[in-house]
Design an enzyme around this catalytic site. Structure first.
Site, PDB file in Angstrom:
ATOM      1  N   SER A 148       0.862  -1.193   0.000  1.00  0.00           N
ATOM      2  CA  SER A 148       0.000   0.000   0.000  1.00  0.00           C
ATOM      3  C   SER A 148       0.889   1.230   0.000  1.00  0.00           C
ATOM      4  O   SER A 148       2.068   1.146   0.370  1.00  0.00           O
ATOM      5  CB  SER A 148      -0.862   0.000   1.269  1.00  0.00           C
ATOM      6  OG  SER A 148      -1.513   1.257   1.425  1.00  0.00           O
ATOM      7  N   TYR A 161      -2.503  -1.992  10.185  1.00  0.00           N
ATOM      8  CA  TYR A 161      -2.425  -2.106   8.721  1.00  0.00           C
ATOM      9  C   TYR A 161      -1.107  -1.502   8.218  1.00  0.00           C
ATOM     10  O   TYR A 161      -0.381  -2.112   7.432  1.00  0.00           O
ATOM     11  CB  TYR A 161      -3.627  -1.384   8.114  1.00  0.00           C
ATOM     12  CG  TYR A 161      -3.723  -1.451   6.608  1.00  0.00           C
ATOM     13  CD1 TYR A 161      -4.078  -2.634   5.961  1.00  0.00           C
ATOM     14  CD2 TYR A 161      -3.480  -0.323   5.822  1.00  0.00           C
ATOM     15  CE1 TYR A 161      -4.185  -2.692   4.577  1.00  0.00           C
ATOM     16  CE2 TYR A 161      -3.583  -0.367   4.445  1.00  0.00           C
ATOM     17  CZ  TYR A 161      -3.941  -1.558   3.824  1.00  0.00           C
ATOM     18  OH  TYR A 161      -4.038  -1.604   2.451  1.00  0.00           O
TER      19      TYR A 161
HETATM   20  N1  LIG Z   1      -8.504  -0.751  -1.919  1.00  0.00           N
HETATM   21  C1  LIG Z   1      -7.522   0.099  -1.629  1.00  0.00           C
HETATM   22  O1  LIG Z   1      -7.707   1.304  -1.569  1.00  0.00           O
HETATM   23  C2  LIG Z   1      -6.129  -0.432  -1.404  1.00  0.00           C
HETATM   24  C3  LIG Z   1      -5.072   0.495  -1.344  1.00  0.00           C
HETATM   25  C4  LIG Z   1      -3.778   0.042  -1.127  1.00  0.00           C
HETATM   26  C5  LIG Z   1      -3.547  -1.310  -0.979  1.00  0.00           C
HETATM   27  N2  LIG Z   1      -4.588  -2.185  -1.028  1.00  0.00           N
HETATM   28  C6  LIG Z   1      -4.262  -3.600  -0.851  1.00  0.00           C
HETATM   29  O2  LIG Z   1      -4.745  -4.320  -1.979  1.00  0.00           O
HETATM   30  C7  LIG Z   1      -5.099  -5.651  -1.577  1.00  0.00           C
HETATM   31  C8  LIG Z   1      -6.527  -5.939  -1.973  1.00  0.00           C
HETATM   32  O3  LIG Z   1      -7.355  -4.958  -1.385  1.00  0.00           O
HETATM   33  P1  LIG Z   1      -8.897  -4.820  -1.755  1.00  0.00           P
HETATM   34  O4  LIG Z   1      -9.210  -3.387  -1.614  1.00  0.00           O
HETATM   35  O5  LIG Z   1      -9.211  -5.519  -3.011  1.00  0.00           O
HETATM   36  O6  LIG Z   1      -9.512  -5.609  -0.482  1.00  0.00           O
HETATM   37  P2  LIG Z   1     -10.873  -6.405  -0.298  1.00  0.00           P
HETATM   38  O7  LIG Z   1     -11.168  -6.383   1.174  1.00  0.00           O
HETATM   39  O8  LIG Z   1     -11.908  -5.913  -1.228  1.00  0.00           O
HETATM   40  O9  LIG Z   1     -10.420  -7.888  -0.684  1.00  0.00           O
HETATM   41  C9  LIG Z   1      -9.534  -8.592   0.134  1.00  0.00           C
HETATM   42  C10 LIG Z   1      -9.830 -10.066   0.000  1.00  0.00           C
HETATM   43  O10 LIG Z   1      -8.982 -10.763   0.925  1.00  0.00           O
HETATM   44  C11 LIG Z   1      -9.736 -11.833   1.468  1.00  0.00           C
HETATM   45  N3  LIG Z   1      -9.187 -12.267   2.741  1.00  0.00           N
HETATM   46  C12 LIG Z   1      -9.299 -11.672   3.959  1.00  0.00           C
HETATM   47  N4  LIG Z   1      -8.721 -12.444   4.887  1.00  0.00           N
HETATM   48  C13 LIG Z   1      -8.219 -13.529   4.251  1.00  0.00           C
HETATM   49  C14 LIG Z   1      -7.520 -14.685   4.688  1.00  0.00           C
HETATM   50  N5  LIG Z   1      -7.224 -14.896   5.980  1.00  0.00           N
HETATM   51  N6  LIG Z   1      -7.142 -15.594   3.751  1.00  0.00           N
HETATM   52  C15 LIG Z   1      -7.458 -15.404   2.436  1.00  0.00           C
HETATM   53  N7  LIG Z   1      -8.143 -14.350   1.983  1.00  0.00           N
HETATM   54  C16 LIG Z   1      -8.515 -13.418   2.888  1.00  0.00           C
HETATM   55  C17 LIG Z   1     -11.145 -11.269   1.617  1.00  0.00           C
HETATM   56  O11 LIG Z   1     -12.099 -12.311   1.712  1.00  0.00           O
HETATM   57  C18 LIG Z   1     -11.284 -10.436   0.338  1.00  0.00           C
HETATM   58  O12 LIG Z   1     -11.846 -11.168  -0.714  1.00  0.00           O
HETATM   59  C19 LIG Z   1      -4.850  -5.706  -0.078  1.00  0.00           C
HETATM   60  O13 LIG Z   1      -3.560  -6.229   0.149  1.00  0.00           O
HETATM   61  C20 LIG Z   1      -4.917  -4.251   0.331  1.00  0.00           C
HETATM   62  O14 LIG Z   1      -4.206  -4.004   1.524  1.00  0.00           O
HETATM   63  C21 LIG Z   1      -5.865  -1.782  -1.220  1.00  0.00           C
END
Ligand SMILES: NC(=O)c1ccc[n+]([C@@H]2O[C@H](COP(=O)([O-])OP(=O)(O)OC[C@H]3O[C@@H](n4cnc5c(N)ncnc54)[C@H](O)[C@@H]3O)[C@@H](O)[C@H]2O)c1
Length: 265
Positions: A148, A161
């Site tokens: 992130s 986080y």
């Molecule tokens: N959305 C944002 O703004 C953003 C920004 C920077 C980084 N990220 C990173 O991108 C990645 C995806 O984020 P997103 O926004 O799509 O999140 P999201 O919450 O929409 O999806 C995350 C997925 O991870 C799964 N998950 C949670 N715990 C789990 C476990 N123990 N084992 C397996 N799967 C598990 C959830 O079921 C979900 O489907 C993450 O690493 C997040 O930190 C997101």
């Protein structure tokens, strides 16, 4: 396969595993890898059928596997299943993460802190360890960690986080040093805010913690990036495809920002 997105790299014959791929960025990454020709294991603790079906409907190859990244046995089983189906994993995308809790450190529950570290950091280590056991002796294999923009700065209310994502950068650099001479590459992608269920949940948490509205937080975050908008998940996918391919053959240990200028180092 034609989904209207331009082709960037070709990944035919490669086997990929994406964690947390039932929704959000992970689902887009799984679809992108399949679009470029990889066979994709779509894994999550939630049902992955819609993503698998969408990949297959577009002519791609995918299998859905229930995988909790915090389970040592579950991780070993999932990698064994993929190897049995298609051979060793060539591309691992550690995407699964929790964005919560949203609380000041002085109010933080230990359980919530530990849960986030366990999914975001320990889960990344467990999946990478399982992948490296299949990748060793197979130069060209790659691990892509989704961190992130907050892996490079602080953010009030998000200590677990933020700490977990900084730790993923340290793990990435260490893994890169451990695997470079085997021809394995390990890199991290650092996205800015991307509209997903994760973002909705954390913006609700911030609005509550900061006594404002979700719209207020969204506006603040949108305009904090020089490009003045959220990142499109497909913009994260494009960088992952580059890192998954031989086009990035000299890149390892990198942490690439996809943040519209929000962070620049
Ligand atoms: N959305 C944002 O703004 C953003 C920004 C920077 C980084 N990220 C990173 O991108 C990645 C995806 O984020 P997103 O926004 O799509 O999140 P999201 O919450 O929409 O999806 C995350 C997925 O991870 C799964 N998950 C949670 N715990 C789990 C476990 N123990 N084992 C397996 N799967 C598990 C959830 O079921 C979900 O489907 C993450 O690493 C997040 O930190 C997101």
């Amino acid at each position: 396969m034609n989904t209207g997105r331009r082709t960037i790299v070709r990944l035919e014959g490669r086997t990929a595993l994406v964690t947390g791929a039932a929704q959000g960025i992970g689902a887009h990454i799984a679809e992108g890898l399949a679009r470029e020709g990889a066979r994709v294991a779509v894994t999550d603790i939630q049902p992955t059928d819609p993503v698998v079906e969408s990949i297959r409907a577009n002519g791609g190859t995918a299998v859905g596997i229930h995988l909790d990244v915090t389970s040592e046995v579950g991780v070993a089983d999932a990698f064994a299943r993929v190897e049995e189906l298609w051979g060793p994993v060539d591309i691992l995308v550690n995407n699964a993460a929790l964005g919560t809790p949203v609380a000041l450190v002085r109010d933080l529950e230990l359980d919530a802190w530990e849960r986030t570290l366990k999914v975001n950091l320990t889960g990344t280590m467990l999946c990478t360890r399982a992948a490296l056991r299949q990748m060793t002796g197979r130069p060209g294999s790659t691990v892509i960690n989704i961190a992130s923009n907050v892996a490079k700065r602080g953010l009030p209310h998000r200590s677990a986080y933020v700490a977990s994502k900084w730790a993923v950068l340290g793990l990435t650099q260490t893994l890169a040093l451990e695997t470079a001479l085997d021809g394995i590459r390990v890199n991290t992608v650092c996205p800015g805010p991307v509209e997903t269920p994760h973002l909705d949940e954390v913006m609700r948490g911030h609005a509550e913690a900061e006594g404002t509205t979700v719209e207020g937080i969204a506006e603040q975050w949108r305009t904090s990036a020089p490009i003045g908008r959220f990142i499109d998940a497909r913009e994260v996918v494009d960088v992952c495809l580059f890192l998954a391919s031989d086009a990035s053959s000299a890149l390892t240990g990198e942490a690439i920002n996809v943040s519209g200028g929000l962070v620049m180092s």
